[in-house]
Motif scaffolding. Structure first.
Motif, PDB file in Angstrom:
ATOM      1  N   THR A   8       0.824  -1.193   0.000  1.00 45.56           N
ATOM      2  CA  THR A   8       0.000   0.000   0.000  1.00 45.56           C
ATOM      3  C   THR A   8       0.865   1.252   0.000  1.00 45.56           C
ATOM      4  OG1 THR A   8      -1.486  -1.285   1.346  1.00 45.56           O
ATOM      5  CG2 THR A   8      -1.972   1.044   1.133  1.00 45.56           C
ATOM      6  N   SER A  11      -2.832   5.019   2.494  1.00 45.74           N
ATOM      7  CA  SER A  11      -3.909   4.320   3.174  1.00 45.74           C
ATOM      8  C   SER A  11      -4.683   5.316   4.021  1.00 45.74           C
ATOM      9  CB  SER A  11      -3.331   3.218   4.057  1.00 45.74           C
ATOM     10  OG  SER A  11      -4.365   2.631   4.810  1.00 45.74           O
ATOM     11  N   PHE A  67      -1.973   7.102   6.213  1.00 46.35           N
ATOM     12  CA  PHE A  67      -0.621   6.552   6.088  1.00 46.35           C
ATOM     13  C   PHE A  67      -0.131   6.773   4.671  1.00 46.35           C
ATOM     14  CE2 PHE A  67      -2.531   4.311   9.553  1.00 46.35           C
ATOM     15  CZ  PHE A  67      -1.503   4.111  10.459  1.00 46.35           C
ATOM     16  N   GLY A  70       3.498   3.590   4.503  1.00 49.10           N
ATOM     17  CA  GLY A  70       3.603   2.921   5.783  1.00 49.10           C
ATOM     18  C   GLY A  70       3.844   3.836   6.968  1.00 49.10           C
TER      19      GLY A  70
END
Lengths: 366, 311, 298
Positions: A8, A11, A67, A70
């Motif tokens: 990802t 997010s 996010f 990360g």
């Protein structure tokens, strides 16, 4: 593409935004994969630009987390989020040359001079704006300005690009040209891109996935073709597609062991239709796109009926034929060669497999 | 692995907790020193603007013995409105002791006709310049705008001579003419810019319908001019009411406006200075434009901005 | 085609603008022409046409009162305009920080502008009056050595005028610059934030240059006010102590009325006009060249 393994990139988790008592974004969740091109599509006021501004850190959110790569950036300043942003009005600094526009942020950040030069050279080459570097924005055309604005995001050397209606200020021709350029840019850079627009063509052509928004909620998040062919509700169905999907209001009824859609004397057997769940009898809306209906093409269709042509709209490559089905307006898209005359009696046929059925009350797909 | 899994802890509402809680929701707002600084600056600035008028108001409500005590900032121990009454009715300018009231009525007599006439002239000017420019009209307009920047002193003496030669010097019509003249540049600019921003199709349509110069002006342009007229009225009323120079030169002793009377009352140094009366008189003189200012609010600001914009 | 019917000579338009023609030509051309003409004559109380060449100008520039006035206007102009600009700009920037009670602050900063300069002058005359104002109040509070009486000192009186000028005018500067600030595209601010440019730097390097128009407007407005400054001086100092705060505008009126020396007064008025003409001609040139450049580009 290898985006799936990279995980990802952006997010958004349970994000809400309230302005006073007004709730603009309602508990939104959205995961954007590394290298993915996601388009936020919706009518004005649906919250799509607001969402983008939240991701950029230009608006403080009321609840939730964001996010990027990360890292929880919910409280970070925009400059520390690893994003670059392109605005609708370009937002170039008017009294600075193109080169200064590109370098200003880097100089303030204290990057070494040769690194700045290198980055500008690279951006200028990718965007083909080398001859413009010494010009001021006022001496540039709209398309050139937008290229410089993209360049300003490019030199930041970030992984996530945010576009806030970047082509809305351009005329139709330039818009389609730059659309292709942005697509090429994405293929070349493989960056994550989140792109806000109200233009469905931009959304369909550019996106890996489209998030259709309305009232601060993502209605559907899917690949463009899925959204186009299997819209989850009547709003999505009507918002995408031009000319718009035909809607016929009527009832869903069970006849024997098969379901049918009934409106006045019209009765469409739904043997080939794939229901989302267990259907129930009651008021419903039958939707089918004009290009999925065929005119005067024999009786091989699961459903066919006859009608009189009311208006013919030639559109160049094809023609839109307007008629009435169950006393309701209905359009059919045909190739130019097969254009019927006004008042001509025609037969039309289609496969209910390509149709969409919606609950009359909730608008949800049945 | 997704980002959500990395920070798998559920968001905790207590954002103050330092033990690795992931940031959630709005960024906690600290009252930054910068923000305090901004408010401190603004409040000090506000005091700078307010204190002089505070002094005036409290002093005007005190009796002279209390003023001599020298407590400039203290509230009046025994508030009295006598100074206000004196200022209005009995304050002396030289030998006359009729107070400010004659000046008030003079200002009224000067301001009302001046405002009306100058706005009528200027709206016609702006309209003609925008839609009916004749040969040389723009040159005239250029001269007029030039007039907006000229020091009054260059024009005053020729005007004295001109008005005397027709017997209007030191008369009410004389001062009204003078105010009309000096209001014209800025007002014409105001109306011209306003009309120039209207869609020209409106004018063309009226022309096609066969309407002429005056017909279009009265039936179409004038009804649309309400907002700019309000701005013009505010600009002119405050400007003319506050005028001193033209009043003292052109109005003549019997028509002296309030500002001139005020200056005479305060700055004629005969006998004891009655500060309370003087300050009451000053507040009374400032009252009319101040009321307009507070009532009109944002229109006033718009008037300044509009008046300040050059062509 | 369209040009021809719009340019045609419309009698009603001419009739409607007769007042404008009279004012533009009669007052601002012929009137000023006469003023300049009389500056070359020996006119005393009434105008004469006895030409004396530049004699009035020579006498003017030998008059210490005039020299003081010219010095004063420069000093007052530079001081009050620069202070006004800086103070007004700071106020505008701070007002733009999503301030609570913005309307209240705005009203407070702007209300002195609604009042006559006579009122302003009198107010500050009292505040600075040694026996009544700040000095007396501070001494009363026990600070007996406190000394603050700028108006009675020939060296400091002009500073008092500057303070009064700021009090009256900086609110307008603030309003004009605030409008300019608000006119800047919001996306510029967003772009600067994404670029990581500190707020003060964004103000100075990006936004302030975009407000050229607002700065020019405020500047011109103040210049016009400075050249015309008359009421303030009359109400606050009367030109004193002595001639310490005399200004050209005051000087001319005195020559015309009290000293009945129209010739020299007109010479002084012409000198006042001169810098205005130079500035107007210069800005006209700049505008003209900019227009030509724009036309060349199109």
């Amino acid at each position: 593409m290898d985006m799936a393994q990279n995980g990802t990139s952006v997010s958004i988790q349970d994000l809400s935004l309230n302005f006073g008592a007004v709730s603009v974004l309602k508990t939104l969740n959205l995961d954007v994969a590394q290298g993915e091109f996601v388009v936020l599509l919706g009518p004005s006021g649906c919250g799509k630009s607001t969402l983008l501004n939240c991701v950029a850190g230009l608006l403080d959110i009321s609840e939730g987390r964001i996010f990027i790569k990360g890292k929880n950036v919910t409280w970070e300043e925009p400059k520390d989020r690893g994003i670059g942003m392109v605005f609708q009005s370009y937002a170039l600094y008017p009294q600075m040359t193109v080169e200064k526009n590109l370098s200003f942020g880097l100089r303030v950040a204290g990057l070494p001079r040769d690194e700045i030069v290198k980055r500008i050279a690279r951006a200028a080459e990718i965007l083909q704006i080398e001859p413009l570097l010494q010009r001021k924005p006022s001496a540039l055309s709209g398309g050139q300005r937008q290229r410089v604005a993209i360049g300003r995001a490019l030199v930041r050397d970030v992984d996530v690009f945010l576009f806030d209606e970047p082509l809305s200020n351009l005329d139709a021709k330039l818009r389609s040209e730059l659309r292709v350029e942005i697509k090429l840019l994405h293929r070349k850079l493989q960056n994550t891109m989140i792109y806000v627009t109200h233009d469905q063509i931009e959304a369909m052509t550019l996106a890996d996935r489209i998030a259709v928004m309305k009232g601060g909620v993502i209605q559907q998040l899917d690949a463009p073709q899925t959204i186009y062919n299997r819209p989850v509700n009547r709003f999505v169905a009507g918002f995408l597609g031009s000319p718009a999907m035909n809607f016929v209001e009527g009832r869903l009824e069970k006849h024997g062991d098969g379901w049918s859609f009934v409106a006045e004397d019209l009765k469409i057997p739904l043997g080939t239709y794939q229901f989302d769940g267990q259907p129930e009898a009651g008021p419903a809306v039958f939707g089918i796109r004009p290009e999925h209906v065929s005119l005067n093409s024999g009786t091989g269709w699961p459903f066919s009926t006859s009608a009189n042509v009311e208006v013919v709209e030639p559109m160049g490559s094809d023609t839109l034929v307007w008629l009435k089905l169950a006393q309701q307006k209905f359009s059919v898209r045909v190739t130019s060669e097969r254009t019927p005359q006004n008042d001509e009696a025609v037969t039309l046929g289609f496969d209910p497999m390509r149709a969409s059925l919606f609950d009359a009350e909730t608008g949800g797909r049945i | 692995m997704t980002a959500a899994q990395i920070t798998a802890i559920q968001p905790v509402q207590d954002a103050q907790d330092q033990t690795g809680v992931a940031p959630f929701g709005p960024k906690p707002r600290h009252v930054s020193p910068g923000r305090i600084g901004i408010y401190v600056f603004l409040v000090i600035a506000a005091l700078f603007f307010l204190i002089p008028v505070y002094i005036m108001i409290v002093t005007s409500l005190k009796g002279m013995p209390e003023i001599r005590l020298g407590h400039l900032f203290s509230l009046p121990a025994e508030p009295t409105f006598q100074p206000w009454a004196d200022a209005w009715l009995h304050a002396c300018t030289g030998r006359d002791c009729n107070g400010l009231s004659p000046g008030f009525y003079n200002s009224l007599k000067i301001t009302v006709p001046s405002v009306i006439i100058s706005i009528i002239c200027a709206s016609i000017n702006g309209y003609a310049l925008t839609f009916w420019p004749y040969k040389g009209a723009n040159l005239l307009f250029g001269l007029l705008v030039f007039g907006a920047f000229v020091p009054y002193q260059v024009v005053i003496y020729p005007l004295i001579i001109g008005l005397s030669s027709v017997g209007l010097f030191a008369t009410l019509p004389g001062i009204i003419i003078v105010h009309t003249i000096f209001g014209m540049p800025i007002l014409t600019l105001l109306f011209r810019n306003f009309y120039a921003a209207l869609p020209v199709e409106l004018f063309k349509a009226a022309r096609v319908d066969g309407a002429g110069f005056w017909r279009i002006f009265f039936s179409i342009m004038l009804p649309m001019s309400v907002p700019i007229t309000v701005v013009a009225i505010i600009l002119q009323v405050t400007g003319i009411w506050n005028d001193f120079l033209f009043g003292i030169v052109f109005a003549g002793r019997s028509n002296w406006p309030m500002t001139v009377q005020l200056n005479n009352i305060v700055n004629t140094t005969t006998g004891v200075r009655e500060y309370n009366v003087n300050m009451a008189a000053t507040i009374l003189t400032a009252a009319v434009p101040l009321i307009i200012y507070f009532v009109s609010g944002r229109w006033f600001v718009r008037g300044i901005a509009a008046g300040a914009v050059k062509g | 085609m369209q040009r021809s019917w719009r340019r045609r000579f419309h009698l009603p338009a001419v009739i409607g603008t007769i007042p404008m023609i009279l004012v533009a030509v009669g007052v601002f051309v012929i009137g000023i022409g006469f003023s300049v003409l009389w500056s070359f004559t020996s006119s005393k109380l009434f105008p004469t046409y006895d030409f004396v060449g530049l004699a009035q100008y020579r006498r003017l520039w030998a008059d210490s009162r005039w020299l003081v006035s010219v010095n004063n206007i420069w000093f007052f102009g530079l001081m009050s305009i620069s202070c006004n600009m800086v103070f007004g700009y700071l106020l505008a920037v701070f007002m733009d920080q999503r301030i609570r009670q913005e309307d209240l602050f705005r009203s407070i900063f702007l209300y002195p502008f609604a009042m006559s300069l006579i009122v302003t002058g009198l107010v500050w005359q009292w505040v600075l009056d040694p026996n009544l104002g700040l000095q007396a109040a501070m001494r009363n509070l026990g600070w007996s050595s406190f000394s603050f009486a700028p108006l009675v000192d020939a060296n400091t009186a002009i500073y008092a005028l500057v303070v009064a000028g700021i009090w009256q005018g900086s609110g307008v500067t603030m309003a004009i610059l605030l409008a300019g600030l608000r006119g800047v595209d919001e996306e510029i601010w967003k772009a600067a934030r994404v670029d990581g440019i500190p707020t003060w730097r964004t103000h100075l390097s990006i936004v302030a240059p975009m407000m050229k128009g607002a700065f020019a407007t405020a500047f011109v407005l103040q210049c016009v006010g400075v050249v015309r400054v008359y009421d303030l001086v009359i109400a606050m100092t009367g030109g004193g102590p002595g001639i310490a705060t005399s200004m050209p505008a005051v000087y001319v009126i005195q020559l015309i009325t009290v000293r009945q020396n129209v010739g020299q007064g007109m010479a002084a008025a012409t000198m006042m006009l001169l810098p205005v003409l130079v500035v107007l001609a210069f800005s006209g040139l700049v505008l003209w060249r900019r227009n030509r450049r724009q036309e060349a580009r199109v």
